[in-house]
Design a protein around this motif. Structure first.
Motif, PDB file in Angstrom:
ATOM      1  N   GLY A 131       0.821  -1.210   0.000  1.00  0.00           N
ATOM      2  CA  GLY A 131       0.000   0.000   0.000  1.00  0.00           C
ATOM      3  C   GLY A 131       0.847   1.248   0.000  1.00  0.00           C
ATOM      4  N   ALA A 132       1.987   1.146   0.663  1.00  0.00           N
ATOM      5  CA  ALA A 132       2.804   2.341   0.808  1.00  0.00           C
ATOM      6  C   ALA A 132       3.259   2.880  -0.536  1.00  0.00           C
ATOM      7  CB  ALA A 132       4.011   2.034   1.685  1.00  0.00           C
ATOM      8  N   VAL A 186      -5.308   9.782  -2.037  1.00  0.00           N
ATOM      9  CA  VAL A 186      -6.492   9.326  -1.303  1.00  0.00           C
ATOM     10  C   VAL A 186      -6.711   7.830  -1.499  1.00  0.00           C
ATOM     11  CG1 VAL A 186      -8.975   9.615  -1.006  1.00  0.00           C
ATOM     12  CG2 VAL A 186      -7.541  11.594  -1.569  1.00  0.00           C
ATOM     13  N   GLN A 226       1.401   3.176  -3.046  1.00  0.00           N
ATOM     14  CA  GLN A 226       0.363   4.036  -3.612  1.00  0.00           C
ATOM     15  C   GLN A 226       0.278   5.328  -2.819  1.00  0.00           C
ATOM     16  OE1 GLN A 226      -3.455   2.476  -4.441  1.00  0.00           O
ATOM     17  NE2 GLN A 226      -2.664   0.433  -4.862  1.00  0.00           N
ATOM     18  N   LYS A 227       0.086   6.408  -3.519  1.00  0.00           N
ATOM     19  CA  LYS A 227      -0.028   7.681  -2.820  1.00  0.00           C
ATOM     20  C   LYS A 227      -1.421   8.249  -3.005  1.00  0.00           C
ATOM     21  CE  LYS A 227       4.692   9.162  -2.346  1.00  0.00           C
ATOM     22  NZ  LYS A 227       5.668   9.079  -3.416  1.00  0.00           N
ATOM     23  N   GLY A 238      -4.613   5.580  -2.232  1.00  0.00           N
ATOM     24  CA  GLY A 238      -3.589   4.854  -1.502  1.00  0.00           C
ATOM     25  C   GLY A 238      -3.929   4.775  -0.026  1.00  0.00           C
ATOM     26  N   TRP A 239      -4.402   5.881   0.516  1.00  0.00           N
ATOM     27  CA  TRP A 239      -4.774   5.942   1.935  1.00  0.00           C
ATOM     28  C   TRP A 239      -5.877   4.914   2.209  1.00  0.00           C
ATOM     29  CZ3 TRP A 239      -8.793   6.688   5.255  1.00  0.00           C
ATOM     30  CH2 TRP A 239      -8.477   7.098   6.567  1.00  0.00           C
ATOM     31  N   VAL A 240      -6.877   4.898   1.346  1.00  0.00           N
ATOM     32  CA  VAL A 240      -7.991   3.974   1.531  1.00  0.00           C
ATOM     33  C   VAL A 240      -7.505   2.548   1.369  1.00  0.00           C
ATOM     34  CG1 VAL A 240     -10.250   3.275   0.670  1.00  0.00           C
ATOM     35  CG2 VAL A 240      -9.655   5.697   0.735  1.00  0.00           C
ATOM     36  N   GLU A 241      -6.697   2.313   0.339  1.00  0.00           N
ATOM     37  CA  GLU A 241      -6.195   0.964   0.050  1.00  0.00           C
ATOM     38  C   GLU A 241      -5.383   0.431   1.226  1.00  0.00           C
ATOM     39  OE1 GLU A 241      -6.081  -2.315  -1.640  1.00  0.00           O
ATOM     40  OE2 GLU A 241      -6.485  -0.891  -3.248  1.00  0.00           O
ATOM     41  N   ASP A 242      -4.662   1.317   1.892  1.00  0.00           N
ATOM     42  CA  ASP A 242      -3.884   0.942   3.065  1.00  0.00           C
ATOM     43  C   ASP A 242      -4.744   0.316   4.141  1.00  0.00           C
ATOM     44  OD1 ASP A 242      -1.404   1.418   2.358  1.00  0.00           O
ATOM     45  OD2 ASP A 242      -1.101   3.268   3.521  1.00  0.00           O
ATOM     46  N   ARG A 243      -5.956   0.837   4.295  1.00  0.00           N
ATOM     47  CA  ARG A 243      -6.794   0.429   5.412  1.00  0.00           C
ATOM     48  C   ARG A 243      -7.847  -0.616   5.048  1.00  0.00           C
ATOM     49  NH1 ARG A 243      -4.638   5.204   8.008  1.00  0.00           N
ATOM     50  NH2 ARG A 243      -3.539   5.383   6.061  1.00  0.00           N
TER      51      ARG A 243
END
Ligand code: HEM
Ligand code: FES
Lengths: 162, 378
Positions: free
Chosen positions: B20-21, B26, B23-24, B28-33
């Motif tokens: 995930g990191a 929004v 990806q940058k 990326g943020w969503v994908e992280d979680r």
């Protein structure tokens, strides 16, 4: 330790306590099921009753002042309130009063007097009634309910035939 | 063993965090979680087959669009509408004369209601002729037919809400027909009317049905309907399946959806134009103690049933003609719901032809009977 106990317990119940465990499970299912069903019923019961419209108590009105003498010309009619339903008062060409329920016997539309037809007519599906209230053409299956007409002083009083 | 498990979880999390990191932003943020991969493949796996009947695939989406318009304008109307016999008519009058764009919002709600029902009818017939209800899509059909009936319920209940004369008598007649049903009819009619007569109690009831009960049921069915369509994909008509050896496909997302979107934008333009050029009329306030005016007609999608009832003689042998008519339509409605279970041999060209014929006859009947009703001025 936990590893050992579970399989032996299960095996034991299979060997000897087969019937007992099964019926115990059944009992629990029945208790749980009927508990849920009862709760469901207890919730549903007031909801259904809430939705059934309450009966409105109304004073039974057997007669009403439908109009004043002189209000109607020969060959005309008017709608009046009879309790919560409409009635129709008609003066025929001879100057006699007739009164009926104005609720069409077909599908409950409110009828009207047509001076061009010289009788009562329902606009909804072209139903015709003569001045005795009889259904003479169109879909209405029954005559209009007829009322009694009396004149007391200035008032035209319409009453139900009891 | 527990120690091992913990570790394996750790490594997994680290892996996904690292992935995930890269990806940058929004996404990326969503994908992280949240794991969006599943959802992405759910959306993108569907392929729309391309053949000469593909145009009909747009009808469902069009009906959906009109429903969204109904929800939007309906909620707007709720800000000013007051559901009582004393104030309903006046509040709609207020919406039309005082509220900014009120006339437009109400006109759009009324027009789009009719277009939504029309869209649902067309969608049903197109699916019927393409035999899209065959296994495994039986329940898609069932949910769709029920939604069409609910849409008609929306129309019937909404029609009364402005509390004008036409609607008052149309509702009187429409609910009185329910009383014809043997045994339960009378109770059902009183339940609908909230009493013996059509009164303010009927209005509040229809209001609750229109804005709360029907939307709740409709939206659940719609969710189911859309989900199974997404999971099972589009069906290919049997005729096309046989003739064409290799079909071409278009990804649903984003290609087909963008075409849907274009259709919706055009529909919105047409809708607003119609609503503005032909503002929906309000008529005169209902008076329970006035004679019924001439020209009482239900909404057009009920007219063919209504006209049919007129043709059935008052007495058929020993039963009331109206009972036969009402029960007949009930049976037909049930048959329409169960079409996938009645017509199972969809690989037989002969039975297919019989069902197509039934469909064509139904369409011709509905059109001819409605036309007769509209042309006969009483
Ligand atoms: C959540 C969804 C909806 C809400 C909140 C809603 C709300 C309302 C309200 C408040 C009115 C009364 C205002 C007026 O009469 O102009 C109304 C009328 C009406 N509604 Fe809806 N509605 C919804 C969905 C629908 C749908 C899906 C249909 C039809 C398929 C529909 C058909 C109608 C019709 C025909 C009228 C009468 C319009 C008129 O003559 O004024 N509504 N609705
Ligand atoms: S309601 Fe009077 S003729 Fe149908």
């Amino acid at each position: 330790m936990a590893k050992k106990e579970t399989p032996t317990g299960a095996q034991e119940s299979k060997k000897a306590g087969d019937q007992i465990t099964l019926s115990r499970r059944k009992l629990i299912n029945i208790l749980l099921g009927s508990g849920i069903a009862t709760t469901f019923g207890a919730v549903l019961f007031p909801i259904i009753n809430f939705l059934i419209p309450p009966r409105i108590r109304e004073a039974v009105q057997s007669s009403v002042v439908a109009g004043k003498v002189g209000e109607l010309q020969p060959n005309s009619g008017k709608i009046f309130k009879f309790g919560r339903k409409p009635g129709i008062l008609v003066m025929n060409q001879q100057g006699e009063y007739r009164a009926f329920s104005a609720v069409c016997t077909h599908l409950e539309c409110t009828v009207q007097y047509r001076s061009d037809f010289k009788h009562i007519w329902c606009a909804c599906h072209n139903g015709h009634f003569d001045l005795a209230g009889k259904n003479i053409s169109g879909p209405p299956p029954r005559p209009l309910e007829a009322f009694k007409v009396d004149i007391k002083g200035e008032d035209i009083i319409v009453s139900k035939n009891l | 063993m527990p120690e091992n498990q913990k570790q394996s979880i750790h490594t997994k999390q680290d892996a996904s965090a690292q992935a995930g990191a890269s990806q940058k932003g929004v996404m990326g943020w969503v994908e992280d979680r949240f794991n969006l991969g599943g959802m992405k493949s759910f959306i993108t796996h569907k392929q729309v087959p391309l053949h000469r009947h593909s145009l009909w695939y747009y009808l469902g989406g069009m009906t959906l669009f009109f429903f969204v318009v109904q929800v939007t304008t309906g909620i707007l109307l709720l800000f000013y509408y007051r559901p009582s016999a004393e104030s309903a008519f006046e509040s709609v009058q207020f919406i039309m004369t005082e509220v900014r764009f009120g006339w437009l919002i109400r006109s759009i709600h009324s027009w789009s209601a009719n277009l939504m029902v029309a869209g649902a009818f067309l969608h049903l017939f197109s699916v019927f002729f393409m035999k899209a209800y065959r296994k495994p899509r039986e329940m898609t059909w069932v949910s769709g037919v029920i939604m069409l009936f609910l849409a008609m319920g929306f129309g019937f209940s909404g029609y009364l809400l402005p509390w004008n004369e036409l609607a008052f008598f149309a509702t009187k007649v429409g609910t009185e027909i329910v009383a014809v049903v043997p045994l339960v009819g009378k109770a059902l009619m009183e339940f609908l009317r909230g009493g013996e007569d059509v009164t303010g109690a009927t209005l509040t009831r229809f209001f609750a049905i229109h804005v709360a009960i029907l939307p709740a049921i409709f939206v659940s069915l719609l969710g189911f309907h859309l989900m199974v369509v997404q999971v099972q994909g589009m069906s290919v008509p049997p005729g096309v399946e046989k003739k064409e050896k290799s079909l071409r496909y278009m990804p649903f997302f984003p290609n087909f959806l963008l075409r849907d979107l274009l259709g919706w934008i055009i529909a919105l333009g047409c809708l607003v134009a119609i609503a503005a050029l032909f503002p929906w009329e309000l008529g005169v306030k209902a008076d329970p103690f006035a004679s019924a005016p001439a020209g009482i007609k239900p909404e057009w999608y009920f007219v063919f049933m209504f006209q049919t009832l007129k043709y059935i003689p008052a007495r058929l042998w020993i039963v009331d003609g109206e009972i036969v008519g009402v029960l007949g339509f009930g049976l037909i409605a049930a048959a329409v719901i169960f079409v996938p279970f009645i017509h199972k041999k969809t690989d037989h060209p002969k039975t297919n032809r019989i069902f197509n014929l039934i469909g064509v006859i139904a369409i011709i009947y509905i059109i001819v009977i409605s036309a007769i009703s509209y042309m006969s001025v009483e």
